[in-house]
Design a protein around this motif. Structure first.
Motif, mmCIF file in Angstrom:
data_model
loop_
_atom_site.group_PDB
_atom_site.id
_atom_site.type_symbol
_atom_site.label_atom_id
_atom_site.label_comp_id
_atom_site.label_asym_id
_atom_site.label_seq_id
_atom_site.Cartn_x
_atom_site.Cartn_y
_atom_site.Cartn_z
ATOM 1 N N GLY A 1 0.819 -1.212 0.000
ATOM 2 C CA GLY A 1 0.000 0.000 0.000
ATOM 3 C C GLY A 1 0.849 1.257 0.000
ATOM 4 N N THR A 2 0.189 2.397 0.051
ATOM 5 C CA THR A 2 0.868 3.693 0.085
ATOM 6 C C THR A 2 0.329 4.509 1.259
ATOM 7 N N ASP A 3 1.082 5.529 1.641
ATOM 8 C CA ASP A 3 0.652 6.403 2.728
ATOM 9 C C ASP A 3 -0.571 7.204 2.307
ATOM 10 N N PHE A 4 -1.384 7.535 3.296
ATOM 11 C CA PHE A 4 -2.567 8.348 3.026
ATOM 12 C C PHE A 4 -2.147 9.810 2.923
ATOM 13 N N PRO A 5 -2.803 10.616 2.074
ATOM 14 C CA PRO A 5 -2.405 12.029 1.922
ATOM 15 C C PRO A 5 -2.440 12.823 3.223
ATOM 16 N N ASP A 6 -3.338 12.475 4.126
ATOM 17 C CA ASP A 6 -3.438 13.144 5.424
ATOM 18 C C ASP A 6 -2.737 12.278 6.466
ATOM 19 N N SER A 7 -1.656 12.795 7.024
ATOM 20 C CA SER A 7 -0.854 11.989 7.950
ATOM 21 C C SER A 7 -1.563 11.703 9.265
ATOM 22 N N THR A 8 -2.655 12.399 9.553
ATOM 23 C CA THR A 8 -3.387 12.137 10.796
ATOM 24 C C THR A 8 -4.247 10.880 10.696
ATOM 25 N N VAL A 9 -4.489 10.416 9.472
ATOM 26 C CA VAL A 9 -5.248 9.180 9.272
ATOM 27 C C VAL A 9 -4.292 8.008 9.403
ATOM 28 N N LYS A 10 -4.582 7.106 10.322
ATOM 29 C CA LYS A 10 -3.654 6.023 10.648
ATOM 30 C C LYS A 10 -4.151 4.635 10.246
ATOM 31 N N LYS A 11 -5.459 4.490 10.033
ATOM 32 C CA LYS A 11 -6.009 3.157 9.776
ATOM 33 C C LYS A 11 -7.013 3.185 8.627
ATOM 34 N N TYR A 12 -7.382 1.998 8.181
ATOM 35 C CA TYR A 12 -8.381 1.872 7.118
ATOM 36 C C TYR A 12 -9.157 0.572 7.303
ATOM 37 N N PHE A 13 -10.314 0.491 6.654
ATOM 38 C CA PHE A 13 -11.104 -0.737 6.591
ATOM 39 C C PHE A 13 -10.730 -1.450 5.290
ATOM 40 N N VAL A 14 -10.682 -2.778 5.315
ATOM 41 C CA VAL A 14 -10.322 -3.511 4.106
ATOM 42 C C VAL A 14 -11.297 -4.666 3.896
ATOM 43 N N THR A 15 -11.592 -4.931 2.623
ATOM 44 C CA THR A 15 -12.550 -5.964 2.244
ATOM 45 C C THR A 15 -11.830 -7.245 1.822
ATOM 46 N N SER A 16 -12.630 -8.238 1.427
ATOM 47 C CA SER A 16 -12.070 -9.557 1.145
ATOM 48 C C SER A 16 -12.488 -10.025 -0.251
ATOM 49 N N TYR A 17 -12.423 -11.340 -0.497
ATOM 50 C CA TYR A 17 -12.720 -11.882 -1.828
ATOM 51 C C TYR A 17 -14.217 -12.034 -2.080
ATOM 52 N N GLY A 18 -15.023 -11.917 -1.019
ATOM 53 C CA GLY A 18 -16.474 -11.865 -1.179
ATOM 54 C C GLY A 18 -16.949 -10.434 -0.936
ATOM 55 N N MET A 19 -18.175 -10.130 -1.365
ATOM 56 C CA MET A 19 -18.674 -8.760 -1.236
ATOM 57 C C MET A 19 -18.756 -8.335 0.229
ATOM 58 N N CYS A 20 -18.147 -7.210 0.534
ATOM 59 C CA CYS A 20 -18.196 -6.615 1.877
ATOM 60 C C CYS A 20 -18.767 -5.202 1.762
ATOM 61 N N LEU A 21 -19.850 -4.948 2.453
ATOM 62 C CA LEU A 21 -20.488 -3.629 2.449
ATOM 63 C C LEU A 21 -20.798 -3.221 3.880
ATOM 64 N N LYS A 22 -20.642 -1.946 4.176
ATOM 65 C CA LYS A 22 -21.024 -1.413 5.483
ATOM 66 C C LYS A 22 -21.669 -0.049 5.290
ATOM 67 N N SER A 23 -22.444 0.386 6.275
ATOM 68 C CA SER A 23 -23.212 1.616 6.088
ATOM 69 C C SER A 23 -23.474 2.310 7.419
ATOM 70 N N GLN A 24 -23.873 3.576 7.303
ATOM 71 C CA GLN A 24 -24.403 4.351 8.421
ATOM 72 C C GLN A 24 -25.629 5.111 7.944
ATOM 73 N N LEU A 25 -26.610 5.226 8.827
ATOM 74 C CA LEU A 25 -27.822 5.983 8.546
ATOM 75 C C LEU A 25 -27.841 7.190 9.472
ATOM 76 N N VAL A 26 -27.731 8.387 8.896
ATOM 77 C CA VAL A 26 -27.642 9.629 9.672
ATOM 78 C C VAL A 26 -29.033 10.229 9.834
ATOM 79 N N ASP A 27 -29.409 10.509 11.062
ATOM 80 C CA ASP A 27 -30.672 11.182 11.382
ATOM 81 C C ASP A 27 -30.368 12.670 11.528
ATOM 82 N N LEU A 28 -30.771 13.475 10.558
ATOM 83 C CA LEU A 28 -30.401 14.890 10.554
ATOM 84 C C LEU A 28 -31.028 15.674 11.701
#
Length: 339
Positions: free
Chosen positions: A166-193
């Protein structure tokens, strides 16, 4: 021990005066003798205000002083508690100058600000509320706050940047990421305004721009397919606007650079109360492990900008480019359908 020459009078309501002879006025104040006053200082002496000391109404202050006072009162208290007091306060609280001052005091603008603002009061509230409405966007809390819609293959995982191949993220304050696999991986959030502080009139009349961003990257040694879907929905989950671009496929042996996807919802129909954000994907090699797209630093921000026309009077929005046909969804869970 000799008794006090002026015993206190417990019935006198006036304040004490010390160092003054009974009956002698000082600065427009009449000092009473032992027949007039209780003791707060020198025994037997109290003072009574003359008409010059009568209580002065705050409304007799110059308007510029009142504006300065209002500048330091919390905005919601100004509208809910202060504005209804009288017509003078109402008019002063509606003055553009007040909300410019409050914006400057909060750092929302600078002294040399020259951008046009249609409504300074709304501008102030939108700036006050402005923040990322997605929780845990950079995986600092593992999978907390995310609804897992699809978890195939070896499932979602959190890794530290830059990660293998991988490569470094453009913003150095970001330290982690989510990663998917060989099957479909989806995640979500529902925001109540409304739960986030945005009230109905603000959303329906002014309809501020809603800016959505996401970042994704592939491993250099494996191809992947990235998906994103963002939908604006009503209180009863009618989809009013949607951003769902075609999936992005990255070939094997790529540069592994992070890419940003961005979309701004402008001039959307009235009635928006929820925002669904969903993203994910899978690798194209079907390798065991976590070789699918990596995602991090996602955001939903309600902007202080308003790019809109007058709110339409029709009950249902017309279908336009970038918007799905209106479809009623019976429950929030139906919003989490896979791609």
């Amino acid at each position: 021990m000799p008794s006090s020459p002026n015993p206190p009078n417990p019935d006198c309501p006036g304040p004490r005066m010390t160092g003054t002879k009974p009956g002698v006025g000082v600065g427009g104040v009449i000092a009473c003798d032992r027949s007039q006053g209780p003791d707060f200082g020198r025994p037997g002496l109290c003072v009574h205000p003359t008409p010059a000391m009568a209580q002065v109404s705050i409304n007799e202050l110059p308007e510029n002083i009142l504006l300065e006072v209002f500048t330091h009162v919390p905005a919601r208290q100004l509208l809910l508690n202060c504005r209804p007091v009288c017509s003078l306060w109402r008019d002063l609280i509606d003055v553009v100058t007040l909300w410019k001052r409050k914006s400057l005091l909060k750092g929302f603008i600078t002294e040399d600000w020259d951008q046009p603002v249609a409504d300074w009061k709304i501008f102030f509230f939108l700036c006050s509320l402005r923040r990322n409405l997605l929780r845990n966007p950079c995986a600092e809390e593992d999978m907390t706050s995310w609804h897992i819609d699809s978890n195939e293959g070896d499932k979602w995982k959190v890794e530290s940047l830059p990660g293998a191949h991988g490569t470094d993220f453009p913003d150095s304050t970001v330290k982690k990421y989510f990663v998917t696999s060989y099957g479909m991986c989806l995640k979500s959030q529902l925001v109540d305004l409304k739960a986030e502080g945005y009230w109905e009139e603000l959303l329906d009349t002014f309809r501020p721009d809603i800016v959505v961003k996401d970042w994704f990257a592939a491993r250099a040694d494996c191809g992947c397919t990235y998906h994103i879907r963002v939908q604006l929905a009503s209180a009863d989950y009618i989809i009013l606007a949607s951003f769902e671009p075609p999936p992005v496929t990255i070939e094997q042996w790529n540069d592994a650079r992070w890419k940003e996807v961005s979309h701004t919802f402008s001039d959307y129909p009235p009635g928006v109360r929820h925002i669904l954000f969903q993203h994910g994907g899978q690798d194209t090699q079907y390798w065991a492990g976590w070789y699918g797209p990596r995602v991090t630093n996602s955001s939903i921000i309600v902007s202080h900008k308003m790019t809109r026309n007058q709110a339409p009077s029709r009950a249902q929005p017309e279908t336009t480019q970038g918007q799905e046909e209106t479809a009623h969804l019976p429950s929030p869970l139906d919003l989490h359908r896979p791609f």
